[in-house]
Motif scaffolding. Sequence first.
Motif, mmCIF file in Angstrom:
data_model
loop_
_atom_site.group_PDB
_atom_site.id
_atom_site.type_symbol
_atom_site.label_atom_id
_atom_site.label_comp_id
_atom_site.label_asym_id
_atom_site.label_seq_id
_atom_site.Cartn_x
_atom_site.Cartn_y
_atom_site.Cartn_z
ATOM 1 N N ASN A 292 0.801 -1.224 0.000
ATOM 2 C CA ASN A 292 0.000 0.000 0.000
ATOM 3 C C ASN A 292 0.837 1.278 0.000
ATOM 4 N N CYS B 285 3.679 6.860 -12.621
ATOM 5 C CA CYS B 285 3.392 8.229 -12.167
ATOM 6 C C CYS B 285 3.827 9.240 -13.207
ATOM 7 N N ALA C 155 1.100 7.759 -3.414
ATOM 8 C CA ALA C 155 0.116 8.778 -3.801
ATOM 9 C C ALA C 155 0.254 9.160 -5.274
ATOM 10 N N GLN D 104 1.214 7.386 -8.029
ATOM 11 C CA GLN D 104 0.587 6.496 -9.005
ATOM 12 C C GLN D 104 -0.927 6.482 -8.867
ATOM 13 N N ARG D 105 -1.442 6.717 -7.662
ATOM 14 C CA ARG D 105 -2.896 6.766 -7.478
ATOM 15 C C ARG D 105 -3.473 7.984 -8.211
ATOM 16 N N LEU E 292 -3.986 12.927 -1.587
ATOM 17 C CA LEU E 292 -3.622 11.517 -1.524
ATOM 18 C C LEU E 292 -2.353 11.309 -0.700
ATOM 19 N N GLN F 135 -2.217 8.851 2.473
ATOM 20 C CA GLN F 135 -1.234 7.779 2.598
ATOM 21 C C GLN F 135 -0.409 7.927 3.879
ATOM 22 N N SER G 126 -8.663 3.988 3.335
ATOM 23 C CA SER G 126 -8.422 3.145 2.164
ATOM 24 C C SER G 126 -9.440 3.412 1.068
ATOM 25 N N ALA H 117 -8.331 6.748 -0.459
ATOM 26 C CA ALA H 117 -7.048 6.715 -1.152
ATOM 27 C C ALA H 117 -7.044 5.780 -2.352
ATOM 28 N N ASP H 118 -7.823 4.720 -2.288
ATOM 29 C CA ASP H 118 -7.823 3.739 -3.366
ATOM 30 C C ASP H 118 -8.944 3.962 -4.368
ATOM 31 N N ALA I 259 -11.132 6.287 -7.230
ATOM 32 C CA ALA I 259 -10.706 6.911 -8.480
ATOM 33 C C ALA I 259 -11.101 8.384 -8.566
#
Length: 168
Positions: free
Chosen positions: A5, A13, A70, A72-73, A100, A104, A134, A137-138, A140
């Motif tokens: 995570n 990224c 963060a 890549q999210r 983000l 994280q 979660s 942060a996860d 979209a």
Amino acid sequence: MSETNFTADCSQCFGLCCTALSFERSNQFGHDKLGGEPCQYLQRDFRCRIHAQREALGYGGCEAFDCLGAGQRASAAFAGLNWQRDTGIARRLYARFSQLLLLQEMRQALETAATLDISPAQHAQRRELLARLSQEADGASRDVTDTALAVLGDGKSFLRSLAATLAD
């Protein structure tokens, strides 16, 4: 702690730490850079031209920084948008990346708190906060969300309460 995570994947990224964030010339950064302005060493493929020499060239701050995933999210959420040509989209991307990053960091703090000698009720509250973090942060989302702001506030309050509990 779930290492997956919190692992930054720079290959997924847009070089957000090198673009969205600002820094001032110091012993950690070799030049001034405004937030939203790409670093002079960021290449078109979002890779660093001096990556292997960062510390030697005075960019130890870059080497020390970790977005905890963060980047890549945020990049995944904005992948289909032309943020490089549309400043409005870019501002949204940078704001979401910043949020983000906070999410994280809070997730990591709450994962670390699993090792503390706290009550079962506090562990339950910690797990509930982690689930909410979660989800934020996860997800979209492409925008800063009020629900993320709320869970960050709740997380800060919880950590403060732990500090008071552990000090006794």
